[in-house]
Scaffold this motif. Sequence first.
Motif, mmCIF file in Angstrom:
data_model
loop_
_atom_site.group_PDB
_atom_site.id
_atom_site.type_symbol
_atom_site.label_atom_id
_atom_site.label_comp_id
_atom_site.label_asym_id
_atom_site.label_seq_id
_atom_site.Cartn_x
_atom_site.Cartn_y
_atom_site.Cartn_z
ATOM 1 N N LYS A 2 8.962 9.083 -19.480
ATOM 2 C CA LYS A 2 7.651 9.363 -20.045
ATOM 3 C C LYS A 2 6.692 9.780 -18.938
ATOM 4 O O LYS A 2 6.773 9.289 -17.811
ATOM 5 C CB LYS A 2 7.109 8.134 -20.771
ATOM 6 N N SER A 4 2.991 9.779 -17.431
ATOM 7 C CA SER A 4 1.809 8.922 -17.506
ATOM 8 C C SER A 4 0.540 9.762 -17.433
ATOM 9 O O SER A 4 0.482 10.764 -16.715
ATOM 10 C CB SER A 4 1.819 7.891 -16.377
ATOM 11 N N SER A 23 -1.016 9.861 -28.698
ATOM 12 C CA SER A 23 -0.220 8.875 -29.434
ATOM 13 C C SER A 23 0.805 9.527 -30.345
ATOM 14 O O SER A 23 1.769 8.892 -30.768
ATOM 15 C CB SER A 23 -1.144 7.965 -30.259
ATOM 16 N N GLN A 26 5.661 11.232 -28.164
ATOM 17 C CA GLN A 26 6.421 10.103 -27.636
ATOM 18 C C GLN A 26 6.687 10.192 -26.141
ATOM 19 O O GLN A 26 6.931 9.171 -25.497
ATOM 20 C CB GLN A 26 7.756 9.984 -28.378
ATOM 21 N N GLU A 29 2.535 8.599 -22.053
ATOM 22 C CA GLU A 29 1.936 7.267 -22.153
ATOM 23 C C GLU A 29 0.642 7.248 -21.359
ATOM 24 O O GLU A 29 0.490 7.964 -20.366
ATOM 25 C CB GLU A 29 2.898 6.201 -21.624
#
Length: 247
Positions: A2, A4, A23, A26, A29
């Motif tokens: 993921k 950031s 959000s 996926q 983050e």
Amino acid sequence: MKLSCLIVDDEPLARAGIRHLLSQQQQFEIAAEADNGTDALRLAELHQPDIIFLDIQMPGLDGLNVFKQLANKPAVIFCSAYAEHAVTAFDLSAVDYLLKPFSAERFQQALFKACGKIIDKLSRSNEQAGQDSGYIERITIRDPGRLRIVEVNDISWIESAGNYVDIHVYSQQKSYLLRDTMAAIESKLDPAIFARIHRSSIVRKSDIIELRPGDKGDAEVVLKCGTLLTMSRRHRAALAELFGQIA
């Protein structure tokens, strides 16, 4: 893997909007949020985000000066209600400049650009690591809207798949398609660890548990996971140090 993100905007509603859009993705983050430039610099240093969504006009340190002072330049997407700063932002090598209010589609375009920049940066890093050690330690795979980082230590075997190679990762029992040739991927892997056993197969030597010689100089290779591969006569020397000279 993921990516950031750090969201920097003095307007709570603006931060909430970006948070909502992220959000729905996926592969991203949120590492942190800030409402001023000073905190943005501190949080960028602390979290080392891959992407920063950065407002321009904020109390104290503005977004342009935040960008200039970032020690490690991530992919920065400016989000502003004022178009007149766009030229300066791009001069500073910003990935994109979103003019508020922006649509979800426009936001997605900016994310694609950010992913592209991150992929290019990782590719250069991998190439440099390969030049230093002779062999790569990780492989970057482009997917629509995302990137995957595959550690070479996680690779069990690789097979040809048309214009791609299919990389089988034993730790996750998954495989990933990479647009590359078998010859190219073979040249990047340490021959002390991997062996080309067929024109369409490369295998991690330590994953081999059994060899079943055939009657034409070929052989069947059995891996720990139970996968059965063919070793051609042409490539039999690749495993000579493990099994001796194969008849």
